[in-house]
Motif scaffolding. Structure first.
Motif, mmCIF file in Angstrom:
data_model
loop_
_atom_site.group_PDB
_atom_site.id
_atom_site.type_symbol
_atom_site.label_atom_id
_atom_site.label_comp_id
_atom_site.label_asym_id
_atom_site.label_seq_id
_atom_site.Cartn_x
_atom_site.Cartn_y
_atom_site.Cartn_z
ATOM 1 N N ALA A 59 -16.801 -92.466 -37.843
ATOM 2 C CA ALA A 59 -16.070 -93.427 -36.860
ATOM 3 C C ALA A 59 -15.416 -92.934 -35.315
ATOM 4 O O ALA A 59 -15.607 -93.159 -34.389
ATOM 5 N N SER A 60 -15.258 -91.448 -35.482
ATOM 6 C CA SER A 60 -15.148 -90.268 -34.364
ATOM 7 C C SER A 60 -15.548 -88.952 -34.652
ATOM 8 O O SER A 60 -15.188 -88.313 -35.914
ATOM 9 N N LYS A 87 -26.690 -95.011 -44.363
ATOM 10 C CA LYS A 87 -27.074 -94.019 -44.390
ATOM 11 C C LYS A 87 -26.789 -93.305 -43.476
ATOM 12 O O LYS A 87 -25.935 -91.646 -43.907
ATOM 13 N N GLN A 88 -26.857 -93.558 -41.836
ATOM 14 C CA GLN A 88 -25.935 -92.915 -41.291
ATOM 15 C C GLN A 88 -24.370 -92.474 -42.087
ATOM 16 O O GLN A 88 -23.868 -91.166 -41.251
ATOM 17 N N ASP A 89 -23.905 -93.351 -42.297
ATOM 18 C CA ASP A 89 -22.645 -92.656 -42.107
ATOM 19 C C ASP A 89 -22.376 -92.061 -43.810
ATOM 20 O O ASP A 89 -21.044 -90.981 -43.470
ATOM 21 N N GLU A 91 -24.570 -89.492 -44.737
ATOM 22 C CA GLU A 91 -24.693 -88.448 -43.974
ATOM 23 C C GLU A 91 -23.650 -88.096 -43.468
ATOM 24 O O GLU A 91 -23.577 -86.286 -44.358
ATOM 25 N N ARG A 92 -22.907 -88.593 -42.533
ATOM 26 C CA ARG A 92 -21.606 -88.069 -42.029
ATOM 27 C C ARG A 92 -20.938 -87.260 -42.413
ATOM 28 O O ARG A 92 -20.027 -86.507 -42.514
ATOM 29 N N CYS A 93 -20.420 -88.666 -43.645
ATOM 30 C CA CYS A 93 -19.222 -87.717 -44.751
ATOM 31 C C CYS A 93 -19.510 -86.782 -45.196
ATOM 32 O O CYS A 93 -19.078 -86.580 -45.832
ATOM 33 N N ALA A 94 -20.913 -86.776 -46.244
ATOM 34 C CA ALA A 94 -21.547 -85.843 -46.910
ATOM 35 C C ALA A 94 -21.613 -84.502 -46.042
ATOM 36 O O ALA A 94 -20.608 -83.465 -46.446
ATOM 37 N N ASP A 95 -21.294 -84.199 -44.221
ATOM 38 C CA ASP A 95 -21.232 -83.228 -43.565
ATOM 39 C C ASP A 95 -19.972 -83.149 -43.974
ATOM 40 O O ASP A 95 -19.791 -81.267 -43.768
ATOM 41 N N ALA A 96 -19.147 -83.810 -43.942
ATOM 42 C CA ALA A 96 -17.128 -83.170 -43.355
ATOM 43 C C ALA A 96 -16.993 -82.754 -44.753
ATOM 44 O O ALA A 96 -15.929 -81.857 -45.093
ATOM 45 N N VAL A 97 -17.155 -83.619 -46.094
ATOM 46 C CA VAL A 97 -16.307 -83.654 -47.163
ATOM 47 C C VAL A 97 -17.471 -82.204 -48.167
ATOM 48 O O VAL A 97 -16.497 -81.480 -49.166
ATOM 49 N N ALA A 131 -25.339 -102.479 -51.434
ATOM 50 C CA ALA A 131 -24.355 -101.199 -52.570
ATOM 51 C C ALA A 131 -25.467 -100.708 -53.278
ATOM 52 O O ALA A 131 -24.780 -99.496 -53.487
ATOM 53 N N VAL A 132 -26.267 -100.683 -54.227
ATOM 54 C CA VAL A 132 -26.843 -99.866 -54.923
ATOM 55 C C VAL A 132 -27.354 -98.576 -53.877
ATOM 56 O O VAL A 132 -27.216 -97.457 -54.981
ATOM 57 N N ASP A 133 -28.333 -99.426 -52.555
ATOM 58 C CA ASP A 133 -29.132 -98.104 -52.693
ATOM 59 C C ASP A 133 -28.058 -96.830 -51.681
ATOM 60 O O ASP A 133 -28.180 -95.757 -51.635
ATOM 61 N N GLY A 134 -26.554 -98.238 -51.157
ATOM 62 C CA GLY A 134 -25.972 -96.858 -50.835
ATOM 63 C C GLY A 134 -25.244 -95.714 -51.842
ATOM 64 O O GLY A 134 -25.089 -95.069 -51.317
ATOM 65 N N ILE A 135 -24.378 -96.541 -53.283
ATOM 66 C CA ILE A 135 -24.366 -95.972 -54.012
ATOM 67 C C ILE A 135 -25.128 -94.240 -54.881
ATOM 68 O O ILE A 135 -24.738 -93.292 -54.187
#
Ligand code: KIV
Ligand code: ZN
Length: 528
Positions: A59-60, A87-89, A91-97, A131-135
């Motif tokens: 988000a920011s 993907k971009q979301d 990856e960013r989420c993975a980098d943070a958590v 959904a499947v690809d994202g998961i």
């Protein structure tokens, strides 16, 4: 036999997934800075929540940093971040958590016909694939992946069952069923959850969670109906904070299960309920969103007996009119008093009791503010201490600081305010008239900052007993498209109003600065 009992107790445990820092923070005007988010996350861990959804990293940059900071610093709960199925979301989420000992990626994608047709413009088959690809993609970074079919309660039941099955096969270990727009009613929502257990063949491989919004005032009732129908994870927020009318209130769900376990097949949570009141007050202070006096569990009147007949009954036998004990929520025995003769040690001890951790420098600043307040009022209560600490937290984002305020008002006088503000090394001074002392003070601030706010809400509340109590002013101000909330307290209520207003201006400037720095659309615009 023994093993069987242990197993059934464990299988009745309800996971508490707190989303105050994500959905709660999406509540208009409830934004918190990183320091405040971290403070709340520590308190949530202390409350023993199972999962903290710390934010929406894409988000920011600010959201990303806050999630990362929580992942690095907060031990105990799983730290989750939200991501769309792109993907971009992810990856960013993975980098943070990824910094957390236990991390989770929570991916979501709308599934209802109205969202598919108008928002996403995609067919069922495309949604299913996304959904499947994202998961699957999220599973590359994290073993613990949650999937939410957004607007699930308005999704065709067959398609919902199909996507839930596919999501579990793709590797989601939690399936969260959101009532995104708070449209469901308890009997219907309970049936929906029950039907998933009946129709989804691989359902036993996942935990079924729910996430209910409160548009019809049914978020808690719907969450409880889901528990009665097998759900064993609840997404909720402190004080029911959240988008629009908010989310299911954590404290209400937890206390219902504690008070009426027999109605929920013995379902229980590991929440340390005696910390609920403290966390509720912290959230209210940090967000500037007051808790209504008659709010269940944590409202100021929740345990107040007014009618004589009730008071008489309670004195004879408490359970005549009390179904919970105030101490179970941490209300009683919390308000110990400090005064002007209390030393540093006593002050620090009380902050520790309230679960407040400060660095040595912050502690010194807080102590000086405590001394200044104790000079003005005799007794310093817990709420005064929270105020003192909050004032320090505002320091980091304090662009304008109120240095001097003088108002003249009274019958037959034109209310006039003289204000001096400091902005870095600059000292600004001006005066203006208004239709009352508060109006005059705020108009003067508008003139000096060049930022004109429209007051949406103004609330004044005494934060303790006695005539010399501090008045706490909570305000919500609209500046163009942005809505900001803040609070401030003082024994002088005009000064409290001016400081609360200035806190809003400072918060606004910080948000705008961050949005400019990121050269991205505003946080709100990018949110789901
Ligand atoms: O309300 C909602 O649907 C959400 C999802 C992202 C879980 O907040
Ligand atoms: Zn939500």
């Amino acid at each position: 036999m023994k093993t069987k009992t242990v197993k059934s107790i464990e299988s009745n445990r309800v996971t508490i997934f707190d989303t105050t820092l994500r959905d709660g923070e999406q509540s208009p005007g409830a934004s918190m800075n990183q320091r405040e988010k971290l403070e709340l996350a520590h308190q949530l861990a202390d409350l023993n929540v199972d999962v903290i959804e710390a934010g929406f990293p894409i988000a920011s940059p600010d959201d990303f940093e806050a999630v990362k900071a929580v992942a690095l610093a907060v031990k105990g709960p799983v730290i989750a971040g939200l991501a769309r199925c792109v993907k971009q979301d992810i990856e960013r989420c993975a980098d943070a958590v990824c910094h957390a000992r236990k991390s989770r990626i929570h991916v979501f994608l709308a599934t209802s016909a109205i969202h598919r047709r108008y928002k996403l413009r995609k067919a069922c088959s495309e949604i299913l694939k996304m959904a499947v690809d994202g998961i699957r993609y999220a599973r590359r970074f994290c073993r613990d992946v949650e999937f939410s079919p957004e607007d699930a309660s308005r999704t065709e039941p067959d398609f919902l069952a199909q996507i839930v099955e596919a999501a579990i096969d793709a590797g989601a270990s939690t399936i969260n069923i959101p009532d995104t727009v708070g449209y469901a009613i308890p009997s219907e929502f309970g049936r929906l959850i029950g039907s998933l257990y009946e129709t989804v063949p691989n359902i036993s491989r996942a935990t079924i969670s729910v996430h209910c919004h409160n548009d019809l005032g049914l978020a808690v009732a719907n969450s409880l109906a889901a528990i009665q129908n097998g759900s064993r994870a609840i997404e909720c927020t402190i004080n029911g904070l959240g988008e629009r009318a908010g989310n299911a209130a954590l404290e209400e769900i937890v206390m219902v299960l504690k008070t009426r376990p027999e109605s929920f097949q013995g379902a229980w949570t590991a929440i340390k309920t005696e910390k609920l009141y403290k966390v509720s007050r912290l959230v209210s202070r940090l967000t500037g969103m007051s808790v209504q006096r008659n709010k269940a569990i944590v409202g100021a009147n929740a345990f107040a007996h007014e009618a004589g007949v009730h008071q008489d009954g309670v004195l004879k036998k408490r359970t005549t009119y009390e179904i919970m004990r105030p101490e179970d929520i941490g209300i009683e025995g919390s308000d110990l008093v400090l005064g002007k003769h209390s030393g540093r040690h006593a002050f620090q001890h009380h902050l520790q009791r309230l679960g407040i951790q400060l660095s040595a420098r912050e502690m010194e600043g807080a102590y000086q503010r405590f001394i200044a307040l104790a000079d003005k009022k005799k007794k310093i209560y817990d709420d005064d201490l929270f105020m003192i600490v909050r004032e320090g937290m505002a320091d980091s984002t304090r662009i304008y600081r109120l240095d001097y305020l003088n108002v003249t008002a009274g019958t037959g006088t034109v209310p006039t305010a003289t204000v001096r503000l400091c902005k870095g090394q600059q000292v600004l001074q001006d005066a203006a008239c208004g239709d009352g002392p508060v109006d005059a003070a705020l108009k003067t601030i508008d003139r000096m900052t060049g930022i004109h706010g429209h007051l949406l809400d103004f609330n004044l509340q005494a934060i303790s007993a006695d005539k010399d109590a501090q008045g706490e002013v909570s305000i919500r101000v609209q500046f163009g498209a942005d809505i900001v909330s803040a609070k401030a307290a003082s024994t002088d209520i005009v000064e409290a109003s001016a400081r609360a207003y200035l806190n809003c201006v400072n918060r606004l400037l910080t948000i705008r600065e961050q949005a400019r720095g990121a050269r991205k659309p505003s946080v709100k615009a990018r949110r789901a």
